[in-house]
Scaffold this active site. Structure first.
Site, short mmCIF file in Angstrom:
data_model
loop_
_atom_site.label_atom_id
_atom_site.label_comp_id
_atom_site.label_asym_id
_atom_site.label_seq_id
_atom_site.Cartn_x
_atom_site.Cartn_y
_atom_site.Cartn_z
N LYS A 74 0.95 -1.26 0.14
CA LYS A 74 -0.10 -0.08 0.10
C LYS A 74 1.02 1.27 -0.04
CE LYS A 74 -3.69 -0.13 0.15
NZ LYS A 74 -4.63 -0.29 -1.20
N HIS A 95 -1.82 4.95 -6.14
CA HIS A 95 -3.17 5.73 -6.22
C HIS A 95 -3.12 7.21 -5.96
CE1 HIS A 95 -4.89 2.16 -6.75
NE2 HIS A 95 -4.48 1.56 -5.69
N ILE A 268 -17.22 -1.13 -6.68
CA ILE A 268 -17.33 0.05 -5.82
C ILE A 268 -16.34 0.89 -5.53
CG2 ILE A 268 -16.38 -1.64 -3.87
CD1 ILE A 268 -19.55 1.24 -4.00
N ASP A 269 -14.93 0.33 -6.00
CA ASP A 269 -13.78 1.06 -5.77
C ASP A 269 -13.60 2.38 -6.81
OD1 ASP A 269 -13.36 -0.62 -7.98
OD2 ASP A 269 -11.07 -0.72 -7.39
N ALA A 298 -14.76 -2.22 -0.70
CA ALA A 298 -13.85 -1.75 -1.92
C ALA A 298 -12.30 -2.33 -2.12
CB ALA A 298 -13.49 -0.15 -1.67
N1 LIG Z 1 -13.62 -4.23 -5.07
C1 LIG Z 1 -12.46 -4.50 -5.01
O1 LIG Z 1 -11.79 -5.00 -4.01
C2 LIG Z 1 -12.03 -4.60 -6.41
C3 LIG Z 1 -10.80 -5.52 -6.74
C4 LIG Z 1 -10.26 -5.57 -8.05
C5 LIG Z 1 -11.03 -4.70 -8.94
N2 LIG Z 1 -12.04 -3.87 -8.64
C6 LIG Z 1 -12.72 -3.29 -9.57
O2 LIG Z 1 -13.58 -4.21 -10.43
C7 LIG Z 1 -13.80 -3.63 -11.62
C8 LIG Z 1 -13.72 -4.41 -12.87
O3 LIG Z 1 -12.12 -4.68 -13.02
P1 LIG Z 1 -11.60 -5.39 -14.23
O4 LIG Z 1 -10.16 -5.74 -13.85
O5 LIG Z 1 -12.26 -6.56 -14.32
O6 LIG Z 1 -11.38 -4.33 -15.47
P2 LIG Z 1 -11.43 -4.87 -16.85
O7 LIG Z 1 -10.97 -3.66 -17.66
O8 LIG Z 1 -10.66 -6.09 -17.08
O9 LIG Z 1 -13.07 -5.15 -17.34
C9 LIG Z 1 -14.18 -4.22 -17.28
C10 LIG Z 1 -15.03 -4.60 -18.39
O10 LIG Z 1 -16.29 -3.84 -18.32
C11 LIG Z 1 -16.75 -3.45 -19.58
N3 LIG Z 1 -17.50 -2.43 -19.59
C12 LIG Z 1 -17.18 -1.05 -19.42
N4 LIG Z 1 -18.34 -0.37 -19.61
C13 LIG Z 1 -19.25 -1.47 -19.89
C14 LIG Z 1 -20.77 -1.07 -19.86
N5 LIG Z 1 -21.17 0.06 -19.83
N6 LIG Z 1 -21.45 -2.16 -20.10
C15 LIG Z 1 -20.92 -3.42 -19.96
N7 LIG Z 1 -19.79 -3.66 -19.79
C16 LIG Z 1 -18.85 -2.59 -19.72
C17 LIG Z 1 -15.23 -3.29 -20.56
O11 LIG Z 1 -15.52 -3.77 -21.70
C18 LIG Z 1 -14.40 -4.52 -19.92
O12 LIG Z 1 -14.50 -5.57 -20.46
C19 LIG Z 1 -13.05 -2.26 -11.93
O13 LIG Z 1 -13.85 -1.12 -11.18
C20 LIG Z 1 -11.90 -2.73 -10.61
O14 LIG Z 1 -11.47 -1.16 -10.11
C21 LIG Z 1 -12.76 -3.98 -7.57
#
Ligand SMILES: NC(=O)c1ccc[n+]([C@@H]2O[C@H](COP(=O)([O-])OP(=O)(O)OC[C@H]3O[C@@H](n4cnc5c(N)ncnc54)[C@H](O)[C@@H]3O)[C@@H](O)[C@H]2O)c1
Length: 371
Positions: A74, A95, A268-269, A298
């Site tokens: 972190k 970040h 949510i992040d 998050a």
């Molecule tokens: N909460 C947590 O602890 C945590 C941990 C890891 C990742 N995340 C979050 O999870 C989310 C996804 O991450 P990821 O690594 O899979 O990203 P990624 O870029 O691999 O995948 C995201 C997908 O969403 C699609 N997308 C975008 N807008 C869209 C829409 N309007 N309709 C349908 N699909 C759409 C994109 O085309 C892409 O394929 C991110 O917001 C990331 O920050 C959260």
């Protein structure tokens, strides 16, 4: 190079910047590694294991921060600011874009800050974020399955059903890293799974990969509404890089979902993709709104800190070794993707988005890689 592995001090952060296996590889290449006492003990990496791998156990963070490169997870916390030194390499999640305060400190301290989250690969992907998304995608289904149980306010549906009883219906919105891993686990548990995605090329890849085990749907407001209203669990997994998540699930839709349905909003992040999502934490991970259970933690990978540490260090290690072996200038010069990780350097902000987010002037990273 002298490399320092501090114990993380952020609230409920149990991950660590290097496993004993990583330490062994650094030492094999001729480097010295200071590991702060107890840095990995909570996730099963004892001081003895680091020592056996060739690391030197040191009692305090002050001693760890004598290192030329501090490798951690972190961003530095306030109490760590005074320990940073001019010219020191800091390799971790930073970040910085929304954090003018931390950026100001790193600039004032003239550290060389390389942020995991902006390192890219030749395909433009983010290789040090991917492992955390893989973990979060898999956790999403585990926590969603728990939330579906009566005691948590869920509708009491078992994901895989049993012979003679239909399985749960799960909709995943977003077919990237999180969505794909969520689908894998959901299918593995016997649920009926659909992914909605707006990139047709990605839907084709998912269809090739999962075959008839997965329903792939082109995401439109109407297809999303139809899928959400008929699902037992919805996983929010969309990402529009650098932006807040689009609110694809409206409050009206949530009101129409059946009682005890579950939304796991992994996005949510980035603000969440449901209008009804608000950040929760591990102490109190769910809340019920309009009779729908919401899980909105998050930092989901932190829940499985041992797996997350192993996944993260697998991805980080080649970069960290390159920096240690070549020195940061040569390492950044040799790898354009690693250069994109350089956020701050010797008193300057070297990443465009960080400069835009914090109001600092932008100095191109390429100016700092000449010997
Ligand atoms: N909460 C947590 O602890 C945590 C941990 C890891 C990742 N995340 C979050 O999870 C989310 C996804 O991450 P990821 O690594 O899979 O990203 P990624 O870029 O691999 O995948 C995201 C997908 O969403 C699609 N997308 C975008 N807008 C869209 C829409 N309007 N309709 C349908 N699909 C759409 C994109 O085309 C892409 O394929 C991110 O917001 C990331 O920050 C959260």
């Amino acid at each position: 190079m002298l490399i320092g592995i501090p114990k993380e001090i952020k609230n409920h952060e149990y991950r660590v910047g290097a496993t004993p296996d990583s330490v062994y590889l650094f030492v094999k290449e001729g480097h010295t590694v200071y590991v702060q006492m107890g840095a990995g003990v909570r996730i099963g990496f004892s001081d003895e294991m680091y020592k056996a791998a060739g690391g030197t156990i040191v009692p305090t963070a002050e001693k760890v921060y004598e290192a030329e490169m501090v490798l951690k997870v972190k961003e530095p916390q306030t109490s760590e600011y005074p320990l940073l030194r001019e010219g020191q390499i800091l390799f971790c999640f930073l970040h910085l874009a929304p954090e003018r305060g931390l950026t100001t400190h790193l600039v004032a301290k003239k550290v060389v800050g390389i942020a995991f989250e902006t390192v890219s690969d030749p395909q433009g992907r983010l290789p040090l974020l991917t492992p955390m998304s893989e973990v979060a995608g898999k956790i999403a289904i585990q926590v969603g399955a728990t939330a579906l149980q009566m005691v948590h306010g869920g509708k009491g549906v078992l994901l895989g059903g049993v012979p003679g009883v239909a399985p749960a219906k799960i909709t995943v919105i977003g077919g990237g890293v999180v969505g794909t891993q969520a689908a894998r686990v959901a299918i593995g548990m016997g649920a009926e799974v659909a992914i909605l995605e707006k990139r047709l090329s990605r839907l084709r890849e998912l269809d090739d990969f999962f075959g008839c085990q997965l329903t792939t749907l082109y995401a439109t407001p109407r297809s999303i509404e139809e899928a959400v209203l008929t699902s037992d669990m919805v996983v929010g997994a969309v990402l529009v890089p650098g932006k807040l998540a689009p609110k694809l699930i409206t409050e009206q839709m949530v009101k129409k979902m059946s009682q005890g349905s579950v939304i796991v909003d992994v996005a949510i992040d980035q603000g969440g993709c449901s209008e009804t999502s608000r950040v929760t934490n591990f102490s109190d991970p769910t809340y019920i709104m309009h009779q729908v259970v919401h899980y909105c933690v998050a930092n989901m990978p932190g829940g499985c800190a041992r797996t997350s540490t192993q996944a993260l260090t697998n991805a980080v290690l080649p970069y960290a070794l390159s920096i240690a072996n070549l020195g940061y200038k040569k390492a950044l010069k040799a790898d354009q993707g690693l250069l994109e990780g350089l956020n701050v350097c010797l008193g300057h902000v070297t990443h465009q988005h960080v400069a835009e987010g914090t109001g600092f002037a932008h100095t191109p990273a390429a100016e700092f890689i000449h010997e």
